[in-house]
Design a protein around this motif. Sequence first.
Motif, PDB file in Angstrom:
ATOM      1  N   VAL A 255       0.835  -1.200   0.000  1.00  0.00           N
ATOM      2  CA  VAL A 255       0.000   0.000   0.000  1.00  0.00           C
ATOM      3  C   VAL A 255       0.870   1.251   0.000  1.00  0.00           C
ATOM      4  CG1 VAL A 255      -1.648   1.322   1.380  1.00  0.00           C
ATOM      5  CG2 VAL A 255      -1.963  -1.129   1.086  1.00  0.00           C
ATOM      6  N   TYR A 256       1.973   1.211   0.735  1.00  0.00           N
ATOM      7  CA  TYR A 256       2.942   2.311   0.747  1.00  0.00           C
ATOM      8  C   TYR A 256       3.449   2.586  -0.670  1.00  0.00           C
ATOM      9  CZ  TYR A 256       7.121   4.841   2.503  1.00  0.00           C
ATOM     10  OH  TYR A 256       8.093   5.766   2.782  1.00  0.00           O
ATOM     11  N   ALA A 257       3.837   1.525  -1.363  1.00  0.00           N
ATOM     12  CA  ALA A 257       4.324   1.671  -2.732  1.00  0.00           C
ATOM     13  C   ALA A 257       3.202   2.050  -3.696  1.00  0.00           C
ATOM     14  CB  ALA A 257       4.987   0.369  -3.187  1.00  0.00           C
ATOM     15  N   LEU A 258       1.982   1.597  -3.419  1.00  0.00           N
ATOM     16  CA  LEU A 258       0.855   1.931  -4.295  1.00  0.00           C
ATOM     17  C   LEU A 258       0.602   3.435  -4.311  1.00  0.00           C
ATOM     18  CD1 LEU A 258      -1.523   1.070  -6.086  1.00  0.00           C
ATOM     19  CD2 LEU A 258      -2.872   0.768  -3.998  1.00  0.00           C
ATOM     20  N   GLY A 259       0.695   4.072  -3.150  1.00  0.00           N
ATOM     21  CA  GLY A 259       0.530   5.515  -3.096  1.00  0.00           C
ATOM     22  C   GLY A 259       1.545   6.229  -3.962  1.00  0.00           C
ATOM     23  N   SER A 260       2.791   5.773  -3.902  1.00  0.00           N
ATOM     24  CA  SER A 260       3.844   6.374  -4.729  1.00  0.00           C
ATOM     25  C   SER A 260       3.598   6.104  -6.206  1.00  0.00           C
ATOM     26  CB  SER A 260       5.207   5.820  -4.310  1.00  0.00           C
ATOM     27  OG  SER A 260       6.232   6.352  -5.103  1.00  0.00           O
ATOM     28  N   CYS A 261       3.161   4.907  -6.521  1.00  0.00           N
ATOM     29  CA  CYS A 261       2.914   4.536  -7.916  1.00  0.00           C
ATOM     30  C   CYS A 261       1.827   5.412  -8.539  1.00  0.00           C
ATOM     31  CB  CYS A 261       2.514   3.064  -7.987  1.00  0.00           C
ATOM     32  SG  CYS A 261       2.194   2.446  -9.649  1.00  0.00           S
ATOM     33  N   LEU A 262       0.739   5.605  -7.832  1.00  0.00           N
ATOM     34  CA  LEU A 262      -0.350   6.432  -8.354  1.00  0.00           C
ATOM     35  C   LEU A 262       0.085   7.889  -8.521  1.00  0.00           C
ATOM     36  CD1 LEU A 262      -3.385   5.019  -6.312  1.00  0.00           C
ATOM     37  CD2 LEU A 262      -2.754   4.529  -8.683  1.00  0.00           C
TER      38      LEU A 262
END
Length: 414
Positions: A255-262
């Motif tokens: 989820v941490y990486a998902l925020g950065s990805c978006l």
Amino acid sequence: MPSPYRAIFAAPGTVAFSAAGFFGRMPLSMMGVGIVAMVSQLTGRYSLAGWLSATLALSAAVLGPQVSRLVDRHGQRRVLRPALLVSVAAVTGLLVCAQQGAPSWLLFVFTACAGCIPAVGAMTRARWAEIYQGSRRELHTAYAFESIADEVCFIVGPIISIGLSTVWFPEAGPLLATAFLVIGVLWLTAQRATEPVPHPRAQDSGGSALRSPGLQVLVGTFVATGAIFGSVDVVTVAFAEEQGSKAAASLVLAVYALGSCLAGAVFGLLHLKGEPARRWVVGVCAMAVSMIPLQLAGNLVVLAVALFVAGLAIAPTMVTTMALVEAHVPRTRLTEGMTWTGTGLAVGVSLGLSASGWMVDEYGAGAAYAVPAVAGALAVVVAVLGYRRLREPVPTREGRDDEHIQDHDGERVA
């Protein structure tokens, strides 16, 4: 209006080397956390697991720029394949020794040798820079795509690595990471058409790329930023275990990486004007502030929400960093320059891993979230103090147009 992301893949060979780069960078997200999961299961010692992961990161920090300097001089294929052999042999030795319960010092020896893992992300970014040199908008989008690829790896990688190590067998995560590295490097180096032209020593006598004052600021800030990333990884695994669901750590980190990805995906669609150095400092400040709520998380759901918000500042800051590196480093040393930022991150990750591992053992996971908060504050201090260096005009450098330079907005001026 066609998507900027579709437009950058119009150049021949870009899809193939991007796909290879995706596999090759997977160990970046899998190896460190995989070692933590493996060693903590085999020995029950988070401090040892943290120190081993820190050793890997520190070794990569020392060896990575040297490998990339050789790549700039001799080409990716001639350098990356021998480096791959050394890395694979070292990781194999580490896994065998860990499984057999060998002395700790032997684990550190093999971990240190594994640090020559090629910086595949820097290699693919150098290929984009070679293709779109002088095309600032396309290069901005390409760097944004690279950041998205990094974050997708950080979404998928920890889930696979921690999941396999906890559900299958402890060594499974690092083992699969090694397999991805082999596939990625061999596939990437087989593509000669998009490989940047090497610059032998006779063409490049200017010394290390780290002599650039702007790059020094970026690397120094990234040491503190890396401490954020490394400590968040270790403390989140320990926090999930305290909550009774260690395997859930991979989902929370995803989820941490998902925020950065978006955030990176949206950022790549924008054509921003203004001063990149200022945007970069704002991004560093945002990453630091986002670490404060982590200390208030009482369960995994709240922690996941806080990490998602924290991740929104990462990719835009990384994209701007690569643009600043490309602006402050000669093209003949561009791969080395990009690797130095990764080196700063690796040094910081090693510090964050070791410090947070000790904090978890001594004070528990909840208190250990103070480590990324302190690291964020240090990153802000270094970024603010070095802001003037990043704003200084960059003189015409070897490997670039001798008659023109580019201003901060990407426009060409006499």
